[in-house]
Design a protein around this motif. Structure first.
Motif, short mmCIF file in Angstrom:
data_model
loop_
_atom_site.label_atom_id
_atom_site.label_comp_id
_atom_site.label_asym_id
_atom_site.label_seq_id
_atom_site.Cartn_x
_atom_site.Cartn_y
_atom_site.Cartn_z
N UNK A 86 65.31 74.95 71.57
CA UNK A 86 64.72 74.17 72.66
C UNK A 86 64.39 72.75 72.21
N UNK A 87 63.95 72.58 70.95
CA UNK A 87 63.65 71.24 70.44
C UNK A 87 64.93 70.42 70.30
N UNK A 88 65.98 71.04 69.75
CA UNK A 88 67.25 70.34 69.62
C UNK A 88 67.79 69.89 70.97
N UNK A 89 67.73 70.78 71.95
CA UNK A 89 68.25 70.45 73.29
C UNK A 89 67.45 69.34 73.92
N UNK A 90 66.12 69.40 73.79
CA UNK A 90 65.26 68.36 74.37
C UNK A 90 65.55 66.99 73.75
N UNK A 200 64.47 67.27 83.54
CA UNK A 200 64.57 68.70 83.86
C UNK A 200 64.90 69.46 82.59
N UNK A 201 64.14 70.53 82.33
CA UNK A 201 64.42 71.40 81.19
C UNK A 201 64.55 72.83 81.71
N UNK A 242 72.30 90.57 74.72
CA UNK A 242 71.43 89.52 75.21
C UNK A 242 72.08 88.16 74.99
N UNK A 243 71.92 87.27 75.94
CA UNK A 243 72.42 85.89 75.79
C UNK A 243 71.40 84.92 76.36
N UNK A 244 71.41 83.70 75.83
CA UNK A 244 70.43 82.70 76.27
C UNK A 244 71.01 81.31 76.07
N UNK A 245 70.48 80.34 76.83
CA UNK A 245 70.97 78.97 76.75
C UNK A 245 69.89 78.01 77.26
N UNK A 246 69.87 76.81 76.69
CA UNK A 246 68.95 75.76 77.10
C UNK A 246 69.73 74.58 77.67
N UNK A 247 69.11 73.84 78.58
CA UNK A 247 69.70 72.61 79.11
C UNK A 247 68.59 71.60 79.37
N UNK A 259 70.71 60.77 80.10
CA UNK A 259 71.24 61.69 79.09
C UNK A 259 71.11 63.13 79.58
N UNK A 260 72.02 63.98 79.11
CA UNK A 260 71.91 65.42 79.36
C UNK A 260 72.51 66.15 78.18
N UNK A 261 72.04 67.35 77.93
CA UNK A 261 72.53 68.16 76.81
C UNK A 261 72.40 69.63 77.17
N UNK A 262 73.32 70.43 76.63
CA UNK A 262 73.30 71.88 76.81
C UNK A 262 73.51 72.53 75.45
#
Length: 295
Positions: A86-90, A200-201, A242-247, A259-262
Protein backbone atom coordinates in the motif's frame (compact mmCIF):
# COMPACT_ATOMS: atom_id res chain seq x y z
CA UNK A 1 -25.27 5.18 4.25
CA UNK A 2 -25.52 1.42 3.88
CA UNK A 3 -27.49 -0.80 1.54
CA UNK A 4 -27.26 -3.93 -0.62
CA UNK A 5 -29.89 -5.85 -2.55
CA UNK A 6 -29.55 -9.02 -4.59
CA UNK A 7 -32.05 -11.58 -5.87
CA UNK A 8 -30.94 -15.23 -5.88
CA UNK A 9 -32.43 -18.72 -6.16
CA UNK A 10 -31.06 -20.15 -2.88
CA UNK A 11 -31.98 -23.80 -3.34
CA UNK A 12 -32.82 -26.15 -6.17
CA UNK A 13 -32.81 -29.92 -6.58
CA UNK A 14 -33.81 -32.85 -8.75
CA UNK A 15 -34.66 -36.26 -7.27
CA UNK A 16 -35.63 -39.51 -8.99
CA UNK A 17 -36.96 -42.63 -7.25
CA UNK A 18 -36.62 -46.06 -8.90
CA UNK A 19 -38.51 -49.16 -7.78
CA UNK A 20 -37.10 -52.63 -8.51
CA UNK A 21 -40.47 -54.33 -8.04
CA UNK A 22 -39.06 -56.74 -5.46
CA UNK A 23 -40.68 -57.48 -2.13
CA UNK A 24 -37.35 -58.41 -0.51
CA UNK A 25 -33.76 -57.28 -0.97
CA UNK A 26 -33.18 -54.05 -2.89
CA UNK A 27 -36.70 -52.64 -3.17
CA UNK A 28 -35.89 -49.12 -4.41
CA UNK A 29 -33.17 -46.53 -4.77
CA UNK A 30 -33.03 -42.76 -5.14
CA UNK A 31 -30.66 -40.51 -7.07
CA UNK A 32 -30.70 -36.77 -6.38
CA UNK A 33 -28.75 -33.61 -7.21
CA UNK A 34 -29.15 -30.46 -5.11
CA UNK A 35 -27.58 -27.04 -4.76
CA UNK A 36 -28.00 -25.05 -1.55
CA UNK A 37 -26.90 -21.52 -0.68
CA UNK A 38 -25.65 -21.60 2.90
CA UNK A 39 -24.46 -18.00 3.25
CA UNK A 40 -24.49 -14.63 1.51
CA UNK A 41 -21.85 -11.91 1.87
CA UNK A 42 -23.58 -8.73 0.78
CA UNK A 43 -22.84 -5.33 2.24
CA UNK A 44 -22.19 -1.79 1.08
CA UNK A 45 -21.63 1.39 3.04
CA UNK A 46 -19.96 4.73 2.68
CA UNK A 47 -19.00 7.38 5.18
CA UNK A 48 -18.34 10.94 4.14
CA UNK A 49 -17.63 14.34 5.61
CA UNK A 50 -15.12 17.19 5.66
CA UNK A 51 -11.93 17.28 7.68
CA UNK A 52 -9.17 19.84 8.09
CA UNK A 53 -7.09 17.89 10.62
CA UNK A 54 -5.99 14.60 9.04
CA UNK A 55 -5.49 13.04 5.62
CA UNK A 56 -5.26 9.45 4.38
CA UNK A 57 -2.27 10.44 2.24
CA UNK A 58 -0.50 11.79 5.32
CA UNK A 59 -0.89 8.36 6.88
CA UNK A 60 1.09 6.85 3.99
CA UNK A 61 3.75 9.58 4.18
CA UNK A 62 4.27 8.92 7.88
CA UNK A 63 4.49 5.15 7.31
CA UNK A 64 7.17 5.67 4.65
CA UNK A 65 9.50 7.62 6.94
CA UNK A 66 13.04 6.29 6.82
CA UNK A 67 12.53 4.40 3.52
CA UNK A 68 14.87 4.98 0.62
CA UNK A 69 13.09 7.02 -2.06
CA UNK A 70 14.75 5.17 -4.94
CA UNK A 71 13.25 1.94 -3.57
CA UNK A 72 9.79 3.53 -3.24
CA UNK A 73 10.02 4.71 -6.84
CA UNK A 74 11.01 1.31 -8.27
CA UNK A 75 8.15 -0.92 -9.49
CA UNK A 76 10.32 -3.99 -8.88
CA UNK A 77 10.20 -3.17 -5.17
CA UNK A 78 6.81 -4.85 -4.97
CA UNK A 79 8.62 -8.17 -5.31
CA UNK A 80 12.16 -7.35 -4.16
CA UNK A 81 11.63 -5.32 -0.96
CA UNK A 82 9.81 -5.74 2.35
CA UNK A 83 7.97 -2.42 2.00
CA UNK A 84 4.17 -2.90 2.28
CA UNK A 85 2.42 -2.72 -1.06
CA UNK A 86 0.00 0.00 0.00
CA UNK A 87 2.90 2.39 0.74
CA UNK A 88 4.60 1.62 -2.58
CA UNK A 89 1.36 2.14 -4.50
CA UNK A 90 0.59 5.41 -2.71
CA UNK A 91 4.06 6.80 -3.47
CA UNK A 92 4.04 5.74 -7.12
CA UNK A 93 0.50 7.13 -7.42
CA UNK A 94 1.79 10.57 -6.38
CA UNK A 95 0.22 10.77 -2.92
CA UNK A 96 3.35 11.91 -1.10
CA UNK A 97 6.92 13.04 -1.83
CA UNK A 98 10.22 13.65 -0.12
CA UNK A 99 11.65 16.81 1.40
CA UNK A 100 14.94 17.66 3.05
CA UNK A 101 17.10 14.67 3.83
CA UNK A 102 16.32 11.23 2.44
CA UNK A 103 13.64 9.37 4.35
CA UNK A 104 11.45 12.41 5.13
CA UNK A 105 8.10 12.54 3.35
CA UNK A 106 5.09 14.83 3.21
CA UNK A 107 1.64 14.21 1.68
CA UNK A 108 0.42 16.34 -1.21
CA UNK A 109 -2.53 17.26 1.01
CA UNK A 110 -0.17 18.73 3.65
CA UNK A 111 1.93 21.85 4.09
CA UNK A 112 5.17 22.25 6.05
CA UNK A 113 5.92 24.84 8.70
CA UNK A 114 9.41 26.20 9.16
CA UNK A 115 9.95 23.92 12.16
CA UNK A 116 9.11 20.85 10.03
CA UNK A 117 5.61 20.29 11.43
CA UNK A 118 3.09 18.91 8.91
CA UNK A 119 -0.45 20.28 8.78
CA UNK A 120 -3.49 20.17 6.49
CA UNK A 121 -3.88 23.72 5.09
CA UNK A 122 -7.59 23.51 4.25
CA UNK A 123 -10.73 21.43 4.33
CA UNK A 124 -10.76 18.03 2.64
CA UNK A 125 -13.96 16.30 1.49
CA UNK A 126 -13.45 12.65 2.39
CA UNK A 127 -15.44 9.57 1.41
CA UNK A 128 -14.79 5.97 2.50
CA UNK A 129 -16.73 3.28 0.60
CA UNK A 130 -16.69 -0.48 1.24
CA UNK A 131 -18.49 -3.05 -0.88
CA UNK A 132 -18.61 -6.78 -0.10
CA UNK A 133 -20.05 -9.48 -2.33
CA UNK A 134 -20.07 -13.25 -2.42
CA UNK A 135 -21.79 -16.42 -1.36
CA UNK A 136 -21.20 -19.92 -0.06
CA UNK A 137 -23.08 -22.91 -1.45
CA UNK A 138 -23.01 -26.70 -1.50
CA UNK A 139 -23.50 -28.86 -4.57
CA UNK A 140 -24.49 -32.38 -3.51
CA UNK A 141 -24.95 -35.65 -5.41
CA UNK A 142 -26.96 -38.14 -3.36
CA UNK A 143 -27.66 -41.86 -3.63
CA UNK A 144 -29.96 -43.82 -1.32
CA UNK A 145 -31.17 -47.44 -1.22
CA UNK A 146 -33.88 -49.36 0.63
CA UNK A 147 -33.34 -53.02 1.50
CA UNK A 148 -36.44 -54.89 2.66
CA UNK A 149 -37.76 -51.82 4.50
CA UNK A 150 -35.25 -52.76 7.21
CA UNK A 151 -31.93 -51.33 6.07
CA UNK A 152 -31.52 -47.91 4.47
CA UNK A 153 -28.20 -46.77 3.06
CA UNK A 154 -27.24 -43.31 1.83
CA UNK A 155 -24.22 -41.61 0.29
CA UNK A 156 -23.58 -37.93 -0.41
CA UNK A 157 -20.78 -36.47 -2.46
CA UNK A 158 -20.59 -32.81 -1.45
CA UNK A 159 -18.70 -30.05 -3.23
CA UNK A 160 -18.87 -26.80 -1.22
CA UNK A 161 -17.59 -23.63 -2.83
CA UNK A 162 -17.46 -20.00 -1.84
CA UNK A 163 -16.43 -16.66 -3.27
CA UNK A 164 -15.88 -13.48 -1.31
CA UNK A 165 -14.67 -10.16 -2.63
CA UNK A 166 -14.23 -6.87 -0.84
CA UNK A 167 -13.39 -3.48 -2.35
CA UNK A 168 -12.39 -0.57 -0.10
CA UNK A 169 -11.98 2.90 -1.59
CA UNK A 170 -10.98 6.15 0.08
CA UNK A 171 -11.48 9.46 -1.75
CA UNK A 172 -10.12 12.87 -0.78
CA UNK A 173 -10.69 16.16 -2.56
CA UNK A 174 -9.83 19.75 -1.77
CA UNK A 175 -12.88 21.86 -0.92
CA UNK A 176 -10.84 24.90 -2.01
CA UNK A 177 -7.86 23.83 -4.19
CA UNK A 178 -6.31 27.32 -3.83
CA UNK A 179 -5.36 26.33 -0.26
CA UNK A 180 -3.30 23.35 -1.47
CA UNK A 181 -0.46 24.96 -3.41
CA UNK A 182 2.29 22.64 -4.66
CA UNK A 183 5.46 23.35 -6.62
CA UNK A 184 6.89 20.72 -8.98
CA UNK A 185 9.95 20.76 -11.21
CA UNK A 186 9.37 19.74 -14.82
CA UNK A 187 12.02 18.04 -16.99
CA UNK A 188 12.97 21.48 -18.37
CA UNK A 189 14.40 22.33 -14.93
CA UNK A 190 11.86 25.06 -14.10
CA UNK A 191 9.50 25.06 -11.12
CA UNK A 192 5.75 25.21 -11.76
CA UNK A 193 2.90 25.82 -9.36
CA UNK A 194 -0.23 23.69 -9.34
CA UNK A 195 -2.96 22.83 -6.83
CA UNK A 196 -4.13 19.52 -5.43
CA UNK A 197 -7.73 18.68 -6.37
CA UNK A 198 -8.46 15.01 -5.56
CA UNK A 199 -7.10 11.53 -4.85
CA UNK A 200 -8.37 7.96 -4.70
CA UNK A 201 -6.90 4.89 -3.00
CA UNK A 202 -8.47 1.44 -3.54
CA UNK A 203 -7.81 -2.00 -2.11
CA UNK A 204 -9.44 -5.09 -3.63
CA UNK A 205 -9.41 -8.57 -2.10
CA UNK A 206 -10.89 -11.77 -3.58
CA UNK A 207 -11.07 -15.25 -2.05
CA UNK A 208 -12.18 -18.42 -3.88
CA UNK A 209 -12.79 -21.68 -2.02
CA UNK A 210 -13.38 -25.14 -3.50
CA UNK A 211 -13.96 -28.29 -1.44
CA UNK A 212 -15.07 -31.91 -1.54
CA UNK A 213 -16.32 -34.39 1.08
CA UNK A 214 -18.20 -37.67 1.35
CA UNK A 215 -20.99 -38.54 3.74
CA UNK A 216 -22.24 -42.04 4.51
CA UNK A 217 -25.29 -43.08 6.48
CA UNK A 218 -27.24 -46.15 7.45
CA UNK A 219 -30.55 -46.66 9.25
CA UNK A 220 -31.53 -50.02 10.70
CA UNK A 221 -35.16 -50.76 11.60
CA UNK A 222 -35.22 -54.22 13.21
CA UNK A 223 -38.76 -53.61 14.48
CA UNK A 224 -41.47 -51.18 13.43
CA UNK A 225 -41.15 -49.35 16.76
CA UNK A 226 -37.33 -49.15 16.88
CA UNK A 227 -34.67 -47.68 14.62
CA UNK A 228 -30.96 -46.95 14.85
CA UNK A 229 -28.95 -44.52 12.74
CA UNK A 230 -25.27 -43.97 12.04
CA UNK A 231 -23.64 -41.26 9.87
CA UNK A 232 -20.03 -40.48 9.05
CA UNK A 233 -18.78 -37.44 7.15
CA UNK A 234 -15.22 -37.46 5.88
CA UNK A 235 -12.94 -34.47 6.40
CA UNK A 236 -13.64 -31.75 3.86
CA UNK A 237 -10.65 -31.01 1.64
CA UNK A 238 -10.56 -27.31 0.77
CA UNK A 239 -8.40 -25.37 -1.68
CA UNK A 240 -8.32 -21.64 -0.95
CA UNK A 241 -6.99 -19.03 -3.39
CA UNK A 242 -6.64 -15.42 -2.27
CA UNK A 243 -5.71 -12.43 -4.42
CA UNK A 244 -5.36 -8.72 -3.70
CA UNK A 245 -4.38 -5.49 -5.43
CA UNK A 246 -3.92 -1.79 -4.65
CA UNK A 247 -4.51 1.27 -6.85
CA UNK A 248 -3.82 4.97 -6.26
CA UNK A 249 -4.38 8.15 -8.26
CA UNK A 250 -3.94 11.88 -7.72
CA UNK A 251 -5.21 14.88 -9.69
CA UNK A 252 -4.12 18.51 -9.89
CA UNK A 253 -5.33 21.70 -11.56
CA UNK A 254 -2.49 21.19 -14.04
CA UNK A 255 -3.20 17.70 -15.41
CA UNK A 256 0.45 17.35 -16.46
CA UNK A 257 1.22 16.33 -12.88
CA UNK A 258 -1.60 13.79 -12.54
CA UNK A 259 -0.35 10.36 -11.50
CA UNK A 260 -1.81 6.88 -11.08
CA UNK A 261 -0.32 3.52 -10.09
CA UNK A 262 -1.52 -0.06 -9.68
CA UNK A 263 0.29 -2.74 -7.74
CA UNK A 264 0.81 -6.25 -9.13
CA UNK A 265 -1.89 -8.76 -8.26
CA UNK A 266 -0.81 -10.69 -5.20
CA UNK A 267 -1.89 -14.31 -5.02
CA UNK A 268 -1.62 -17.02 -2.40
CA UNK A 269 -3.05 -20.55 -2.42
CA UNK A 270 -3.23 -23.12 0.35
CA UNK A 271 -5.10 -26.25 1.45
CA UNK A 272 -7.35 -26.62 4.46
CA UNK A 273 -8.77 -29.82 5.96
CA UNK A 274 -11.80 -29.70 8.26
CA UNK A 275 -12.43 -32.42 10.89
CA UNK A 276 -14.55 -35.48 10.19
CA UNK A 277 -17.88 -35.88 11.97
CA UNK A 278 -19.64 -38.93 13.35
CA UNK A 279 -23.29 -39.11 14.34
CA UNK A 280 -25.39 -41.81 16.02
CA UNK A 281 -29.03 -41.92 16.95
CA UNK A 282 -31.91 -44.06 18.16
CA UNK A 283 -35.68 -43.58 18.01
CA UNK A 284 -38.32 -45.54 19.92
CA UNK A 285 -42.03 -45.29 19.19
CA UNK A 286 -44.31 -45.93 22.19
CA UNK A 287 -47.63 -47.08 20.67
CA UNK A 288 -49.89 -44.14 19.93
CA UNK A 289 -48.51 -42.11 22.85
CA UNK A 290 -45.42 -40.62 21.18
CA UNK A 291 -41.75 -41.36 20.69
CA UNK A 292 -38.35 -40.92 22.25
CA UNK A 293 -35.36 -39.90 20.15
CA UNK A 294 -31.71 -39.65 21.14
CA UNK A 295 -28.88 -38.36 18.87
Amino acid sequence: TSYMRKAVMPNWGVSANFSTGRSRGLKSFVVAVTSNYTNQYLNYFNIYGTNSQTSKMAEFAAAAEGRNESVLDNYNSFESSNIPWDILTAYQGGMFGSYGQDGKYVAISEALRGDGVHFVPGRLAQNSAVQKNGSKKDFVINFGANFSDTWYFGFNLGMPNARYDCTESFYESAVDPDQFLLTFTKPDGYDYDTYFTSSNFTYKYVSDVEGVYGKFGVIARPFDFLRFGLTFQTPTLYTVTESWQYAASTSFTDSYFNLSATSPTGKYSYSLVSPYSLGMGMALTVGDLGFVSVD
